[in-house]
Design a protein around this motif. Structure first.
Motif, PDB file in Angstrom:
ATOM      1  N   TRP A  45       1.065  -0.816  -0.070  1.00 26.41           N
ATOM      2  CA  TRP A  45      -0.182   0.090   0.057  1.00 26.41           C
ATOM      3  C   TRP A  45       0.977   1.078   0.035  1.00 26.41           C
ATOM      4  O   TRP A  45       1.335   1.637   0.208  1.00 26.41           O
ATOM      5  CB  TRP A  45      -1.036   0.345   1.893  1.00 26.41           C
ATOM      6  N   THR A  46       0.795   2.054  -1.307  1.00 21.76           N
ATOM      7  CA  THR A  46       1.533   2.994  -0.907  1.00 21.76           C
ATOM      8  C   THR A  46       1.127   4.006  -2.464  1.00 21.76           C
ATOM      9  O   THR A  46       1.028   3.796  -3.056  1.00 21.76           O
ATOM     10  CB  THR A  46       2.797   3.198  -1.145  1.00 21.76           C
ATOM     11  N   GLU A  47       1.190   5.244  -2.639  1.00 24.47           N
ATOM     12  CA  GLU A  47       0.784   5.877  -3.672  1.00 24.47           C
ATOM     13  C   GLU A  47       1.862   6.061  -4.075  1.00 24.47           C
ATOM     14  O   GLU A  47       1.444   6.654  -5.311  1.00 24.47           O
ATOM     15  CB  GLU A  47       0.377   7.644  -3.361  1.00 24.47           C
ATOM     16  N   LYS A  48       2.985   6.175  -4.109  1.00 24.02           N
ATOM     17  CA  LYS A  48       4.589   6.094  -4.922  1.00 24.02           C
ATOM     18  C   LYS A  48       4.161   4.713  -6.107  1.00 24.02           C
ATOM     19  O   LYS A  48       5.101   4.118  -5.825  1.00 24.02           O
ATOM     20  CB  LYS A  48       5.687   6.106  -3.984  1.00 24.02           C
ATOM     21  N   GLY A  49       4.102   5.261  -6.873  1.00 20.81           N
ATOM     22  CA  GLY A  49       3.981   4.247  -7.990  1.00 20.81           C
ATOM     23  C   GLY A  49       5.674   3.167  -8.640  1.00 20.81           C
ATOM     24  O   GLY A  49       5.851   2.139  -8.007  1.00 20.81           O
ATOM     25  N   SER A  50       6.533   3.877  -8.425  1.00 22.70           N
ATOM     26  CA  SER A  50       8.190   3.517  -8.071  1.00 22.70           C
ATOM     27  C   SER A  50       8.417   2.680  -7.366  1.00 22.70           C
ATOM     28  O   SER A  50       8.589   1.873  -7.170  1.00 22.70           O
ATOM     29  CB  SER A  50       9.016   4.568  -9.358  1.00 22.70           C
ATOM     30  N   LEU A  51       7.379   2.954  -5.941  1.00 21.04           N
ATOM     31  CA  LEU A  51       7.449   1.993  -4.545  1.00 21.04           C
ATOM     32  C   LEU A  51       7.042   0.838  -5.028  1.00 21.04           C
ATOM     33  O   LEU A  51       7.846  -0.031  -4.687  1.00 21.04           O
ATOM     34  CB  LEU A  51       8.050   2.801  -3.302  1.00 21.04           C
ATOM     35  N   MET A  52       6.344   1.206  -5.424  1.00 19.61           N
ATOM     36  CA  MET A  52       5.032   0.452  -6.087  1.00 19.61           C
ATOM     37  C   MET A  52       6.121  -1.184  -6.537  1.00 19.61           C
ATOM     38  O   MET A  52       5.553  -2.135  -6.847  1.00 19.61           O
ATOM     39  CB  MET A  52       3.550   0.486  -6.125  1.00 19.61           C
ATOM     40  N   LEU A  53       6.326  -0.550  -7.490  1.00 17.17           N
ATOM     41  CA  LEU A  53       6.726  -1.394  -8.507  1.00 17.17           C
ATOM     42  C   LEU A  53       8.365  -2.298  -8.004  1.00 17.17           C
ATOM     43  O   LEU A  53       8.800  -3.101  -7.897  1.00 17.17           O
ATOM     44  CB  LEU A  53       6.791  -0.400 -10.038  1.00 17.17           C
ATOM     45  N   TRP A  54       8.623  -1.587  -7.161  1.00 18.36           N
ATOM     46  CA  TRP A  54      10.202  -1.574  -6.548  1.00 18.36           C
ATOM     47  C   TRP A  54      10.404  -2.939  -5.772  1.00 18.36           C
ATOM     48  O   TRP A  54      11.048  -4.017  -6.153  1.00 18.36           O
ATOM     49  CB  TRP A  54      11.357  -0.671  -5.718  1.00 18.36           C
ATOM     50  N   MET A  55       8.646  -2.541  -4.773  1.00 19.76           N
ATOM     51  CA  MET A  55       8.275  -3.507  -3.915  1.00 19.76           C
ATOM     52  C   MET A  55       7.921  -4.817  -4.401  1.00 19.76           C
ATOM     53  O   MET A  55       8.569  -5.832  -4.492  1.00 19.76           O
ATOM     54  CB  MET A  55       7.871  -3.211  -2.857  1.00 19.76           C
ATOM     55  N   ALA A  56       7.210  -4.577  -5.897  1.00 25.65           N
ATOM     56  CA  ALA A  56       6.690  -5.984  -6.181  1.00 25.65           C
ATOM     57  C   ALA A  56       7.194  -6.803  -6.728  1.00 25.65           C
ATOM     58  O   ALA A  56       7.384  -7.663  -7.335  1.00 25.65           O
ATOM     59  CB  ALA A  56       5.416  -5.583  -7.342  1.00 25.65           C
ATOM     60  N   SER A  57       8.933  -6.080  -7.044  1.00 24.19           N
ATOM     61  CA  SER A  57       9.521  -6.730  -7.875  1.00 24.19           C
ATOM     62  C   SER A  57      10.299  -7.298  -7.202  1.00 24.19           C
ATOM     63  O   SER A  57      11.520  -8.731  -7.360  1.00 24.19           O
ATOM     64  CB  SER A  57      10.393  -5.990  -8.967  1.00 24.19           C
ATOM     65  N   ARG A  58      11.057  -7.433  -5.793  1.00 22.72           N
ATOM     66  CA  ARG A  58      10.969  -8.335  -4.953  1.00 22.72           C
ATOM     67  C   ARG A  58      10.745  -8.866  -3.806  1.00 22.72           C
ATOM     68  O   ARG A  58      11.040 -10.009  -2.909  1.00 22.72           O
ATOM     69  CB  ARG A  58      12.410  -6.747  -3.864  1.00 22.72           C
ATOM     70  N   LEU A  59       9.249  -8.672  -4.103  1.00 20.06           N
ATOM     71  CA  LEU A  59       9.004 -10.008  -3.247  1.00 20.06           C
ATOM     72  C   LEU A  59       8.816 -10.994  -3.833  1.00 20.06           C
ATOM     73  O   LEU A  59       8.130 -11.294  -4.505  1.00 20.06           O
ATOM     74  CB  LEU A  59       7.520  -9.184  -3.005  1.00 20.06           C
ATOM     75  N   ARG A  60       8.893 -12.177  -2.811  1.00 22.58           N
ATOM     76  CA  ARG A  60       9.399 -13.233  -3.624  1.00 22.58           C
ATOM     77  C   ARG A  60       7.680 -14.195  -3.194  1.00 22.58           C
ATOM     78  O   ARG A  60       7.706 -14.558  -2.513  1.00 22.58           O
ATOM     79  CB  ARG A  60      10.035 -14.058  -3.119  1.00 22.58           C
ATOM     80  N   ALA A  61       6.658 -13.588  -4.604  1.00 27.13           N
ATOM     81  CA  ALA A  61       5.246 -14.097  -3.920  1.00 27.13           C
ATOM     82  C   ALA A  61       4.528 -14.095  -5.139  1.00 27.13           C
ATOM     83  O   ALA A  61       5.600 -13.030  -6.244  1.00 27.13           O
ATOM     84  CB  ALA A  61       4.327 -12.637  -2.717  1.00 27.13           C
ATOM     85  N   GLY A  62       3.815 -15.582  -5.654  1.00 32.21           N
ATOM     86  CA  GLY A  62       2.979 -15.602  -6.571  1.00 32.21           C
ATOM     87  C   GLY A  62       2.158 -14.275  -7.648  1.00 32.21           C
ATOM     88  O   GLY A  62       1.643 -14.372  -8.366  1.00 32.21           O
ATOM     89  N   VAL A  63       1.708 -13.799  -6.394  1.00 28.65           N
ATOM     90  CA  VAL A  63       0.645 -12.548  -5.968  1.00 28.65           C
ATOM     91  C   VAL A  63       0.666 -11.527  -5.789  1.00 28.65           C
ATOM     92  O   VAL A  63       1.652 -11.902  -3.730  1.00 28.65           O
ATOM     93  CB  VAL A  63      -1.102 -12.698  -6.195  1.00 28.65           C
ATOM     94  N   VAL A  64       0.950 -10.387  -5.989  1.00 30.52           N
ATOM     95  CA  VAL A  64       1.210  -9.285  -5.668  1.00 30.52           C
ATOM     96  C   VAL A  64       0.836  -8.741  -5.806  1.00 30.52           C
ATOM     97  O   VAL A  64      -0.713  -7.681  -7.016  1.00 30.52           O
ATOM     98  CB  VAL A  64       2.577  -8.901  -6.350  1.00 30.52           C
TER      99      VAL A  64
ATOM    100  N   SER B 182      -1.289  -4.990  -5.301  1.00 31.44           N
ATOM    101  CA  SER B 182      -0.867  -3.239  -5.264  1.00 31.44           C
ATOM    102  C   SER B 182      -2.409  -2.050  -4.940  1.00 31.44           C
ATOM    103  O   SER B 182      -2.952  -1.979  -5.518  1.00 31.44           O
ATOM    104  CB  SER B 182       0.194  -2.949  -5.521  1.00 31.44           C
ATOM    105  N   ASN B 183      -2.147  -1.497  -3.004  1.00 31.04           N
ATOM    106  CA  ASN B 183      -3.648  -0.640  -2.755  1.00 31.04           C
ATOM    107  C   ASN B 183      -4.605  -1.181  -3.418  1.00 31.04           C
ATOM    108  O   ASN B 183      -5.728  -1.270  -3.380  1.00 31.04           O
ATOM    109  CB  ASN B 183      -3.801   0.747  -4.070  1.00 31.04           C
ATOM    110  N   THR B 184      -4.838  -2.773  -3.304  1.00 28.88           N
ATOM    111  CA  THR B 184      -6.034  -3.875  -2.795  1.00 28.88           C
ATOM    112  C   THR B 184      -5.497  -5.401  -2.546  1.00 28.88           C
ATOM    113  O   THR B 184      -3.920  -4.835  -1.986  1.00 28.88           O
ATOM    114  CB  THR B 184      -6.116  -3.950  -4.819  1.00 28.88           C
TER     115      THR B 184
END
Lengths: 288, 475
Positions: free
Chosen positions: B419-438, B440-442
């Protein structure tokens, strides 16, 4: 005048970009198919296997985080370096016996071509196996492949160079790192390949090569909790069952041995890449 | 909190038989096994019906029926298979109210969820895969991808009919035949699905339903006539199945446990994040493998967020699952309730602070109030083990790197939330989380077109989307 005495090479392991002897001090005699002495190769121990996993794990963030373009160029660089050592590989393969110089040369050429083929996949596989998913709602939804992690590979016990490269390249091109157990009877091309890898800008630890007994080493890797996947291509049926059972402990991805003989010259398809890819799906709402 | 008058959905729409046999080769058959068990409404402990627990001979009969049906079913033109699946999708839509009530009765989930989430997704899943049946040559698995044969499928009790749809729809679309075992506590909608297969005139043996518990499931997945095993359930059982299949040529997909991190950054829209946290862990009583059971909140907003979260939890209504106003239904079984209690007690014993809103608990049935643990350390059992109940463990972090480190510090890897309003942070997190489904803001969004499945010990293979076909094709 006596003939000059050749300077022989010491064949060692390849771990974390370095060439250590087995910490156990063990080695085994490698002979040609006719039984002539070729070399003493290192016989990797459990400690070596664990060191190799640690090196592969350490290399994973950097290698998986590198750009696909960068990985593709490094695989291409491996092909360049291998081409430059063509004569050496032909000599090693023919010394082992069973094939003539012409056939050995064809194998080396096919190996170089295989590397070039895989190099080009680095920045294309995501477009082929990823997708933008049309979900029934106001969401951006994108699936993309990511490397599984550290892959333990039992290299084919035939095809000491082409088979070996055909199992390593698809694992690393997508960003995985690996620990490879070389062909037991003919391990020398594997170590010469390590010398190629070491001079190809490939970061240390991305590929680690162990020589010795697959029956001994593979179960250690299959049961290792920091290994994410196993490729059992070169495992005999009994060893494959043992490894698959051990792999279940942390639910490693398992690529089973092929059902029949493999033609390593055939089009490899995507299977060896997709076997070690995870699919990540990212959702985000669309709105103002 | 507003007072609402009770608004129960009528249960008259469902017709539950006192006792059920097995559905094999298009017919109801009496099992050879004499073991029979009752399935109860977890909200009232009322017995709903008696079902058979199939034995090895029964499983063998079902697998043989599926094997016999396979050559015919797989040889049908894809367009014909598609039409059967479209038919099934339509019948599910037509009977969705009945199926929703039946699901709620047998499972304990609120009618609002079975009606608005489960059933629409079930129909959509069949509709989606129906469309693939005659387009497999374009799916990227070669010009003529072949089915595997008989699929043995074992599903859990948290989304009984939805998990059935996830298993059966792609299997049939690809030309396989199936033997499916529903969970022992929630067999009724699978048995109702057998009737739907008959209404659709599905050829006999294409779908076989055998009820039972673990032993039935083991007999199914280990049956030599099964070519493909698909399992959704606990990581522990997944491991056993993977080990048991070693040395066979059976193809295996596993969708297992999770311990998802739901990560809230200080710039997140707080009210939306609170709704997402609630949806993440209290949806379906937390009986969700991808539940956001670990809340990772940035330290700077932890107090504010927790206050808002607790305020929101005070408005959740726990009670009669058939009541349309109910948010939290019953825990599915006494066994699961005991597990949730045991882990919650361990949370307290290990030093975390336990909180629940004031929440009257019905006298009968299996219930657990929404529960939040604060002061949780990564080493606590409630931060490591899957609770599979309405229990949230709250941890804090300072930097994005720390959030990634903590989120990935689990053997699981099914899902994650950011959960973040910052798109670049969201994508940075999404690329580093070792999980099959991410998400974001949902959180907890599902769709038949979207692949679902885990990394690491959350299993392998994907369900949904083009990716979901691979599990049922010889590729």
């Amino acid at each position: 005048m006596s003939e000059r005495l050749a300077v022989r090479k010491t064949y060692k392991l390849f771990i974390g970009g370095a060439f250590p002897r087995s910490e156990s001090g063990r080695s085994y005699v490698v002979t040609s198919s006719k039984g002539d002495f070729l070399a003493n190769a290192a016989r990797a121990s459990r400690k070596d296997a664990r060191d190799a996993v640690a090196a592969a794990r350490k290399a994973f963030p950097g290698w998986s985080g590198a750009t696909a373009y960068n990985r593709g160029q490094i695989l291409y660089r491996i092909a360049e370096m291998l081409e430059g050592r063509r004569a050496q590989f032909v000599a090693e393969i023919t010394a082992f016996g069973g094939v003539g110089a012409k056939q050995a040369g064809d194998m080396v050429d096919a190996t170089v071509d295989r590397l070039v083929w895989y190099a080009g996949w680095s920045d294309k596989i995501g477009a082929v196996v990823g997708s933008a998913n049309p979900v029934a709602g106001p969401y951006f939804n994108l699936s993309s492949p990511e490397p599984t992690g550290v892959v333990a590979v039992v290299a084919p016990q035939e095809g000491p160079l082409l088979g070996l490269v055909s199992v390593i390249a698809p694992v690393i091109v997508t960003g995985n790192t690996c620990v490879v157990i070389a062909c037991e009877r003919a391990p020398l091309p594997a170590i010469t390949l390590a010398e190629v890898l070491a001079t190809s800008d490939l970061p240390g630890g991305v590929v680690n090569i162990l020589t010795g007994s697959p029956a001994e080493i593979a179960p250690w890797l299959a049961g290792h909790m920091d290994v994410n996947a196993v490729d059992l291509t070169g495992a005999d049926p009994e060893l494959a069952v043992t490894c698959e059972e051990l792999a279940a402990e942390n639910l490693k991805r398992v690529l089973r041995p092929p059902a029949g003989p493999v033609n390593w010259l055939a089009d490899p398809g995507l299977e060896r890449m997709t076997a070690f890819l995870e699919t990540k799906t990212v959702w985000h709402p669309i709105g103002v | 909190m507003f007072e609402y008058a009770p608004a129960p959905e009528s249960r008259d729409i469902v017709d539950i038989r006192p006792s059920y046999g097995l559905f094999i080769n298009g017919e109801w058959v009496e099992p050879q096994s004499e073991e029979r068990h009752k399935t109860v409404n977890p909200a009232t402990e009322e017995v709903l019906a008696e079902v058979a627990w199939a034995g090895e001979a029964d499983v063998d009969r079902a697998v043989q029926a599926a094997a016999k049906a396979f050559p015919v079913w797989s040889a049908l033109p894809g367009a014909e298979r598609a039409k059967y699946l479209f038919r099934i999708a339509r019948i599910i839509q037509e009977r969705s109210r009945e199926l929703a009530v039946l699901e709620t009765l047998d499972n304990g989930k609120p009618i609002r969820e079975s009606r608005d989430v489960d059933l629409p997704l079930v129909a959509a899943h069949f509709f989606y895969y129906a469309g693939w049946a005659d387009k497999l040559a374009y799916a990227g698995f070669g010009p003529d991808p072949r089915p595997l044969g008989v699929a043995g499928q074992v599903i859990p009790w948290n989304f009984p009919l939805l998990m059935l749809a996830w298993k059966i729809a792609p299997a049939l679309a690809c030309g396989n035949t199936v033997v499916l075992k529903p969970a022992e506590t929630t067999p009724l909608t699978a048995l109702a699905f057998a009737d739907i297969c008959r209404q659709a005139d599905l050829p006999p043996g294409v779908v076989n339903i055998v009820t039972g518990a673990g032993a039935t499931g083991a007999a199914l997945v280990n049956h030599p006539g099964v070519d493909k095993v698909a399992f959704t359930g606990s990581t522990e059982v997944g491991r056993l199945i993977a080990r048991g299949l070693a040395g066979t040529r059976k193809k295996l997909t596993l969708e297992l446990g999770g311990k998802a991190a739901n990560i809230v950054f200080e710039d997140a829209p707080l009210d939306q994040a609170v709704e997402g946290i609630v949806n993440g862990i209290f949806f379906n009583q937390g009986h969700v493998c991808c539940a956001g059971s670990r809340l990772l909140v940035q330290e700077s907003i932890a107090d504010e967020l927790l206050e808002a979260l607790k305020r929101r939890l005070g408005t959740l209504r726990l009670g009669d699952p058939l009541d349309k106003n109910t948010d939290i239904g019953a825990i599915n079984s006494a066994e699961q309730l005991a597990k949730i209690r045991e882990l919650s007690e361990a949370g307290e014993a290990e030093g975390a602070e336990r909180w629940s809103p004031p929440c009257p608990i019905p006298d009968r049935g299996y219930w657990f109030p929404p529960t939040v643990f604060t002061g949780v350390a990564q080493s606590h059992r409630i931060a490591r083990e899957e609770i599979f109940g309405p229990v949230l463990s709250v941890l804090t972090f300072r930097t994005p790197a720390e959030a990634v480190e903590k989120a990935n510090n689990t053997p699981y890897g099914l899902s994650a939330g950011v959960w973040t309003e910052k798109g670049s942070l969201m994508l940075w997190m999404a690329s580093r989380l070792r999980a099959g489904v991410v998400w974001s803001n949902t959180f907890n969004r599902f769709d038949p077109a979207s692949p679902f499945g885990g990394y690491k010990e959350s299993g392998y293979g994907r369900e949904g989307g083009r990716h979901g076909l691979e599990a049922y094709l010889a590729v």
